[in-house]
Design a protein around this motif. Sequence first.
Motif, PDB file in Angstrom:
ATOM      1  N   LEU A   1       3.662  -2.146  14.013  1.00  0.00           N
ATOM      2  CA  LEU A   1       3.817  -2.265  12.563  1.00  0.00           C
ATOM      3  C   LEU A   1       2.450  -2.389  11.902  1.00  0.00           C
ATOM      4  CD1 LEU A   1       6.809  -4.752  12.373  1.00  0.00           C
ATOM      5  CD2 LEU A   1       6.863  -2.315  11.905  1.00  0.00           C
ATOM      6  N   ARG A   2       2.285  -1.716  10.775  1.00  0.00           N
ATOM      7  CA  ARG A   2       1.029  -1.804  10.044  1.00  0.00           C
ATOM      8  C   ARG A   2       1.007  -3.044   9.164  1.00  0.00           C
ATOM      9  NH1 ARG A   2      -0.933   4.258   8.683  1.00  0.00           N
ATOM     10  NH2 ARG A   2      -0.024   5.278  10.479  1.00  0.00           N
ATOM     11  N   SER A   3      -0.190  -3.564   8.947  1.00  0.00           N
ATOM     12  CA  SER A   3      -0.325  -4.736   8.080  1.00  0.00           C
ATOM     13  C   SER A   3      -0.535  -4.327   6.630  1.00  0.00           C
ATOM     14  CB  SER A   3      -1.490  -5.615   8.545  1.00  0.00           C
ATOM     15  OG  SER A   3      -2.694  -4.857   8.573  1.00  0.00           O
ATOM     16  N   LYS A   4      -0.942  -3.048   6.412  1.00  0.00           N
ATOM     17  CA  LYS A   4      -1.188  -2.559   5.062  1.00  0.00           C
ATOM     18  C   LYS A   4      -0.509  -1.209   4.858  1.00  0.00           C
ATOM     19  CE  LYS A   4      -5.677  -4.838   4.447  1.00  0.00           C
ATOM     20  NZ  LYS A   4      -7.127  -4.621   4.182  1.00  0.00           N
ATOM     21  N   ASP A   5      -0.130  -0.954   3.617  1.00  0.00           N
ATOM     22  CA  ASP A   5       0.435   0.336   3.233  1.00  0.00           C
ATOM     23  C   ASP A   5      -0.496   0.927   2.179  1.00  0.00           C
ATOM     24  OD1 ASP A   5       1.788   2.511   2.296  1.00  0.00           O
ATOM     25  OD2 ASP A   5       3.677   1.480   1.894  1.00  0.00           O
ATOM     26  N   SER A   6      -1.306   1.896   2.572  1.00  0.00           N
ATOM     27  CA  SER A   6      -2.323   2.453   1.675  1.00  0.00           C
ATOM     28  C   SER A   6      -1.742   3.156   0.464  1.00  0.00           C
ATOM     29  CB  SER A   6      -3.218   3.431   2.442  1.00  0.00           C
ATOM     30  OG  SER A   6      -3.940   2.757   3.441  1.00  0.00           O
ATOM     31  N   PHE A   7      -0.443   3.481   0.500  1.00  0.00           N
ATOM     32  CA  PHE A   7       0.172   4.209  -0.608  1.00  0.00           C
ATOM     33  C   PHE A   7       0.934   3.300  -1.567  1.00  0.00           C
ATOM     34  CE2 PHE A   7      -0.563   7.258   2.718  1.00  0.00           C
ATOM     35  CZ  PHE A   7      -1.063   8.354   2.046  1.00  0.00           C
ATOM     36  N   SER A   8       0.851   1.991  -1.343  1.00  0.00           N
ATOM     37  CA  SER A   8       1.533   1.046  -2.227  1.00  0.00           C
ATOM     38  C   SER A   8       0.515   0.231  -3.012  1.00  0.00           C
ATOM     39  CB  SER A   8       2.422   0.097  -1.406  1.00  0.00           C
ATOM     40  OG  SER A   8       3.548   0.775  -0.915  1.00  0.00           O
ATOM     41  N   PRO A   9       0.874  -0.245  -4.192  1.00  0.00           N
ATOM     42  CA  PRO A   9      -0.055  -1.043  -5.005  1.00  0.00           C
ATOM     43  C   PRO A   9      -0.608  -2.233  -4.231  1.00  0.00           C
ATOM     44  CG  PRO A   9       1.891  -0.479  -6.268  1.00  0.00           C
ATOM     45  CD  PRO A   9       2.154  -0.037  -4.866  1.00  0.00           C
ATOM     46  N   GLY A  10      -1.911  -2.355  -4.266  1.00  0.00           N
ATOM     47  CA  GLY A  10      -2.562  -3.459  -3.564  1.00  0.00           C
ATOM     48  C   GLY A  10      -2.544  -3.316  -2.052  1.00  0.00           C
ATOM     49  N   GLY A  11      -2.024  -2.206  -1.556  1.00  0.00           N
ATOM     50  CA  GLY A  11      -1.943  -2.005  -0.109  1.00  0.00           C
ATOM     51  C   GLY A  11      -0.902  -2.870   0.561  1.00  0.00           C
ATOM     52  N   LYS A  12       0.054  -3.397  -0.212  1.00  0.00           N
ATOM     53  CA  LYS A  12       1.047  -4.326   0.346  1.00  0.00           C
ATOM     54  C   LYS A  12       2.150  -3.596   1.110  1.00  0.00           C
ATOM     55  CE  LYS A  12       0.425  -8.008  -3.066  1.00  0.00           C
ATOM     56  NZ  LYS A  12       1.087  -8.821  -4.118  1.00  0.00           N
ATOM     57  N   MET A  13       2.603  -4.228   2.158  1.00  0.00           N
ATOM     58  CA  MET A  13       3.715  -3.686   2.942  1.00  0.00           C
ATOM     59  C   MET A  13       5.048  -4.109   2.327  1.00  0.00           C
ATOM     60  SD  MET A  13       2.857  -1.786   5.510  1.00  0.00           S
ATOM     61  CE  MET A  13       4.337  -1.822   6.507  1.00  0.00           C
ATOM     62  N   GLY A  14       6.088  -3.339   2.626  1.00  0.00           N
ATOM     63  CA  GLY A  14       7.444  -3.738   2.254  1.00  0.00           C
ATOM     64  C   GLY A  14       7.871  -3.369   0.851  1.00  0.00           C
ATOM     65  N   LEU A  15       7.038  -2.615   0.117  1.00  0.00           N
ATOM     66  CA  LEU A  15       7.408  -2.247  -1.248  1.00  0.00           C
ATOM     67  C   LEU A  15       8.253  -0.979  -1.301  1.00  0.00           C
ATOM     68  CD1 LEU A  15       4.092  -2.993  -3.200  1.00  0.00           C
ATOM     69  CD2 LEU A  15       6.019  -4.504  -2.734  1.00  0.00           C
ATOM     70  N   ARG A  16       8.257  -0.221  -0.207  1.00  0.00           N
ATOM     71  CA  ARG A  16       9.067   0.998  -0.130  1.00  0.00           C
ATOM     72  C   ARG A  16      10.002   0.883   1.067  1.00  0.00           C
ATOM     73  NH1 ARG A  16       5.756   5.547   1.068  1.00  0.00           N
ATOM     74  NH2 ARG A  16       4.146   4.134   1.795  1.00  0.00           N
TER      75      ARG A  16
END
Length: 543
Positions: A1-16
């Motif tokens: 699992l990644r700790s960051k999501d580069s395509f989400s605001p602030g690089g936060k995970m779990g927004l999509r």
Amino acid sequence: LRSKDSFSPGGKMGLRPDRATIVYANLIRQAYKKMPIIIGGVEASLRRFAHYDYWSDKVRKSILIDSTADLLVYGMGENQIIEIANNLNDGLDIEYIRHIPGTCYVTDDLENVYDHRIIASFEEIQENKRNFARAFRIQYEEQDPVTGKVLVQKHRNKYLVQNPPTMPLIEPQLDNVYSLPYMRNYHPSYEKLGGVPAIREVKHSIISERGCFGNCSFCSLAFHQGRIIRSRSHESIIEEAKKITEDKDFKGYIHDVGGPTANFRHAACDKQLKKGACKNKQCLFPNPCGNLKVDHKDYLELLRKLRELPDVKKVFVRSGLRYDYIVADKDEEFFRELCMHHVSGQLKVAPEHISEEVLNLMGKPGRAVYEKFVNKFYDINKEIGKKQFIVPYLMSSHPGSTLKSAIELAEYLRDIGYYPEQVQDFYPTPGTMSTCMYYTEINPLTMKHVYVPKSKLDKAMQRALLQYRSPKNYDLVEQALIIAKREDLIGFGPKCLIRPKDKENFKNRKKSHKSAKNNKKGKGTNRYKSNNKTGKRKPSRKK
């Protein structure tokens, strides 16, 4: 699992949500029962047939069925979007828009489906891996816009129908797409949330072409953009570069000018444009085709024009470069100017591996070709007085890679004195030949068995071997060497990968091993000794 999501605001995970296309389409269907739903993009494109899903480790249905959408657009999609929109504007119901190339739909029967090939059904490939491999082979053969046929795959009592791929955009059309008034940034509402990190990689980069005739086994480009190269004009690219220089964040550096493969600017051969890409032959693998046009002149001219623009200090090339294509070019002018002007100290290329059996399954050139490229790179840099380096992208655990293959790669890294900070472990993504091999353990082109590292331990050991000097990998590397019976690489010699943990015990074991070896050869306390005159052995005299 990644700790960051580069395509989400602030690089936060779990927004999509996971499986976003399925989730969003089903929510729309719940809210608007009769609203036509059309899906597209990379996720939909690569999952358009029944496919192996790595997350669930099973075969899933076509995403068109799971999403309950009416139509699926695969590939880049511009032609399809326009034609679908025109049909809807003309009052045609979505259920009758079934004729457009580059789309898939679901039907109850095949009464109006002509000149098609039927591939194994969802149930058949779910039950039998050989059926899966055969179905993939047909999909692979029919992905050309010139020669591709309609494909049909049954899903229980429904039929998934894929129309042939659409022709790629020609130069004026591609120029038109990139001349549209894009904002060239993420939405301002994301600013207070930390922005969208992914923009940094592309904001000051330029896409110059589409498609790739390299056709690596692990890459989904052939399934999405196709093998026919289409390029933008110099004028279109220079116009975009000028817009980049006007950006308030621009510091004088264009980060990249390229695409799937930066140094492909034209179709592989004239035949490809008229008759399509060859079904059973590759342009570069195992060797460059005799019809292949090897020419960097157009790309070189483009880079020169961009370098001359006011406010541009440097133009880098960071997209993938096919080094075998560069080696095949007898004119070294591009290679020389690449080293002189377009490398930021390190040139990233992707040999992926050096084991011949692995490279063959990857569809990559042999080790000798890569070494020829490397040697030429350093020769050129020495001539021009630059100290620049090659950074190879490497992949562990690809189908066909055994512990022996992984150790061979580790020894190569030892010999060239390179320690990779990052390595990529093979990840099965839908729409690739490598994923088909991973799931079925069969090469779909030959239907022969392929060894596939699947267990967590096997994959972990192969990955660890590429970073054998890291203390955290010691136990895995040691275990791998013992399993592969390569304890000769554990020790203090210059060829050893790791040192023994217990030095004293290791020395004693080495002495004991040496003594046993001598006894076996007839030395030391052997009861036979040599007769110096005859050279024969005779029993020693007992006291």
